[in-house]
Write a protein that holds these residues in place. Structure first.
Motif, PDB file in Angstrom:
ATOM      1  N   SER A 193      33.739  44.883  43.289  1.00  0.00           N
ATOM      2  CA  SER A 193      33.493  43.438  43.327  1.00  0.00           C
ATOM      3  C   SER A 193      33.595  42.791  41.953  1.00  0.00           C
ATOM      4  CB  SER A 193      32.102  43.164  43.923  1.00  0.00           C
ATOM      5  OG  SER A 193      31.088  43.778  43.146  1.00  0.00           O
ATOM      6  N   ALA A 194      34.167  43.498  40.986  1.00  0.00           N
ATOM      7  CA  ALA A 194      34.252  42.974  39.623  1.00  0.00           C
ATOM      8  C   ALA A 194      35.144  41.746  39.531  1.00  0.00           C
ATOM      9  CB  ALA A 194      34.764  44.069  38.680  1.00  0.00           C
ATOM     10  N   VAL A 195      36.273  41.762  40.234  1.00  0.00           N
ATOM     11  CA  VAL A 195      37.181  40.608  40.204  1.00  0.00           C
ATOM     12  C   VAL A 195      36.507  39.380  40.812  1.00  0.00           C
ATOM     13  CG1 VAL A 195      39.338  39.672  41.137  1.00  0.00           C
ATOM     14  CG2 VAL A 195      39.287  41.989  40.205  1.00  0.00           C
ATOM     15  N   ASN A 196      35.838  39.572  41.937  1.00  0.00           N
ATOM     16  CA  ASN A 196      35.126  38.461  42.569  1.00  0.00           C
ATOM     17  C   ASN A 196      34.092  37.870  41.623  1.00  0.00           C
ATOM     18  OD1 ASN A 196      32.379  37.936  44.397  1.00  0.00           O
ATOM     19  ND2 ASN A 196      34.233  36.956  45.180  1.00  0.00           N
TER      20      ASN A 196
ATOM     21  N   PRO B  88      18.770  40.251  49.987  1.00  0.00           N
ATOM     22  CA  PRO B  88      19.163  41.346  49.094  1.00  0.00           C
ATOM     23  C   PRO B  88      20.433  42.049  49.544  1.00  0.00           C
ATOM     24  CG  PRO B  88      17.413  42.060  50.540  1.00  0.00           C
ATOM     25  CD  PRO B  88      17.609  40.595  50.815  1.00  0.00           C
ATOM     26  N   ARG B  89      21.031  42.773  48.626  1.00  0.00           N
ATOM     27  CA  ARG B  89      22.173  43.624  48.958  1.00  0.00           C
ATOM     28  C   ARG B  89      21.736  44.739  49.908  1.00  0.00           C
ATOM     29  NH1 ARG B  89      23.128  45.503  43.084  1.00  0.00           N
ATOM     30  NH2 ARG B  89      20.931  44.863  43.049  1.00  0.00           N
TER      31      ARG B  89
ATOM     32  N   GLU C  54      30.567  44.629  56.518  1.00  0.00           N
ATOM     33  CA  GLU C  54      31.703  45.506  56.262  1.00  0.00           C
ATOM     34  C   GLU C  54      32.398  45.139  54.951  1.00  0.00           C
ATOM     35  OE1 GLU C  54      31.533  43.528  59.070  1.00  0.00           O
ATOM     36  OE2 GLU C  54      30.407  45.039  60.192  1.00  0.00           O
ATOM     37  N   VAL C  55      32.476  43.841  54.671  1.00  0.00           N
ATOM     38  CA  VAL C  55      33.109  43.389  53.431  1.00  0.00           C
ATOM     39  C   VAL C  55      32.258  43.788  52.226  1.00  0.00           C
ATOM     40  CG1 VAL C  55      33.879  41.373  52.121  1.00  0.00           C
ATOM     41  CG2 VAL C  55      34.249  41.472  54.598  1.00  0.00           C
TER      42      VAL C  55
ATOM     43  N   ASP D 296      36.540  42.256  46.538  1.00  0.00           N
ATOM     44  CA  ASP D 296      37.784  41.967  45.822  1.00  0.00           C
ATOM     45  C   ASP D 296      39.012  42.006  46.733  1.00  0.00           C
ATOM     46  OD1 ASP D 296      36.246  41.737  43.602  1.00  0.00           O
ATOM     47  OD2 ASP D 296      36.980  43.549  42.612  1.00  0.00           O
ATOM     48  N   ALA D 297      39.159  43.064  47.478  1.00  0.00           N
ATOM     49  CA  ALA D 297      40.353  43.236  48.299  1.00  0.00           C
ATOM     50  C   ALA D 297      40.425  42.192  49.407  1.00  0.00           C
ATOM     51  CB  ALA D 297      40.376  44.645  48.902  1.00  0.00           C
TER      52      ALA D 297
END
Length: 422
Positions: free
Chosen positions: A44-47, A196-197, A397-398, A404-405
């Motif tokens: 998730s770095a790009v996001n 939360p995550r 699921e995401v 990112d993808a």
């Protein structure tokens, strides 16, 4: 050069310096993207970085169209905000000529970095589409009115405003209230809305060099942040040295605190200490002696080192926006009322520890309380509306597979058979 240095005393050429300072502050947001991106998970770095860049575009446009007017035009609504139609699309600023537009741009960079700061709290689980809606709405309804209250002519917390006249004007040189407390409280509101995550646990940064590089860029840009509106060479000099000393002290204090708690001194701790010191000195930079800045930074490093662990079992602030920006911003704003220097504040008030009365500290306490209630409640309502309509959180699921993808059709790193995915 002879126009700049006269008899050893620096004179600040206003327009040129504000252009440079504004560019430095704008550069802080890509630095924040690196800082947050390095702290995030690989998937998730790009996001995470895109949320900062989206803020750059959306906030700049919002600020130019109506935000600048809300934050700085003639007061309406009993001093609640500036007239949003007063300078639509900067028409009046353009017509005024001179240096009007550069000050508009300088203000925009503050709004941009404030908004981008919030994103770190909701890393790994927020919809990019929801963020794109949240940003202009939040800037319009939360950041701009608060900026008007603290810095606008006739705002609630300044002299001439209802609360400022009642309890005394709040002092905030560069954004303890408007930038850091505001961002930290907005972050807290959003994480409570989103939840939360799924794997809420201590966050393991995927790229520590990015974290250190991002923190370095933030420190570099912060000199524009804290010196851009310096009144003269003497104030610019004081602000410069205080912007160096406070984060230096916080960096050392954070590392020592890690040692004292039985941990190893970490590079992420060093970077976080720098940020804590920078945040704390922001409101107080022009009002403390260099020794005061060192004390401020030492305390910030210690309390923020503990504050970032407070979230576990309570709320999932992924990248510690609350623990760094709210806590250090609150401390820096209140510290002015403790050891702010009368000659530097310039209105006959000083910190209570330097022989001043309770007036200045009381004004700071009231301003912090108003910022807390307004920012948290307003942001919570905005976030809740988005959550109940289009949804602010990605599907499970995401989140598990990586945003990112799905959201950006790309990934931070390319893997092949020889380089297995982490």
């Amino acid at each position: 050069m002879s126009d700049v240095f006269l008899e050893g005393h620096m004179e600040i050429p206003d327009v040129t310096w504000v252009i440079v300072a504004g560019a430095l502050v704008l550069f802080m947001t890509p630095g924040l993207a690196l800082f947050y991106g390095g702290l995030s998970q690989t998937k998730s770095a790009v996001n995470m970085m895109m949320m900062s860049f989206a803020a750059m575009g959306l906030v700049a446009l919002t600020w130019a169209l109506w935000g600048n007017a809300i934050a700085g035009a003639d007061a309406i609504g009993g001093g609640l905000f500036g007239n949003p139609t007063a300078d639509f699309a900067l028409a009046e600023s353009f017509a005024a000529g001179e240096d009007s537009l550069v000050w508009v741009g300088f203000g925009a960079t503050f709004a941009i970095i404030t908004t981008a700061l919030i994103s770190g709290a909701i890393a790994d689980r927020a919809k990019f589409s929801a963020w794109m809606i949240f940003v202009p709405v939040w800037v319009t309804l939360v950041y701009c009115p608060l900026a008007f209250w603290v810095w606008g002519d006739g705002g609630l917390l300044v002299e001439g405003g209802m609360i400022g006249d009642a309890v005394g004007e709040a002092v905030d040189f560069a954004g303890g209230l408007v930038v850091h407390m505001c961002a930290g409280l907005a972050a807290l509101a959003l994480v409570l809305v989103i939840g939360p995550r799924s794997n809420f646990a201590p966050n393991k940064p995927h790229n520590v060099p990015f974290v250190l590089l991002g923190a370095s860029i933030l420190w570099f840009g912060w000199f524009g942040f804290n010196i851009g509106e310096a009144a003269d060479g003497a104030q610019a000099s004081l602000n410069w040295i205080n912007t160096m000393l406070a984060p230096a002290a916080a960096l050392v204090a954070w590392l020592v605190t890690e040692w004292a708690r039985g941990k190893k001194p970490t590079p992420v701790g060093a970077a976080s200490g720098i940020v804590a010191g920078l945040v704390a000195i922001t409101p107080a930079v022009a009002f403390l002696t260099p020794l005061g800045a060192i004390i401020l930074g030492l305390v910030a490093g210690v309390i923020c080192c503990f504050a970032v662990d407070f979230k576990y079992g309570k709320y999932d602030d992924t990248l510690d926006v609350v623990g760094l920006h709210f806590v250090a911003g609150l401390w820096g704003t209140l510290a002015i009322g403790l050891f702010g220097v009368e000659e530097l504040i310039g209105d006959g008030r000083s910190g209570i520890l330097l022989g001043g009365g309770f007036d200045l500290l009381w004004a700071q306490i009231v301003a912090c309380a108003i910022t807390l209630v307004f920012t948290f409640v307003a942001t919570f309502i905005i976030g809740l509306i988005i959550q109940k309509t289009i949804g602010f959180r990605v599907e499970h699921e995401v989140e598990e597979g990586g945003i990112d993808a799905v959201a950006h059709h790309t990934e931070a790193y390319v893997y092949d058979e020889a380089t297995p995915r982490p």
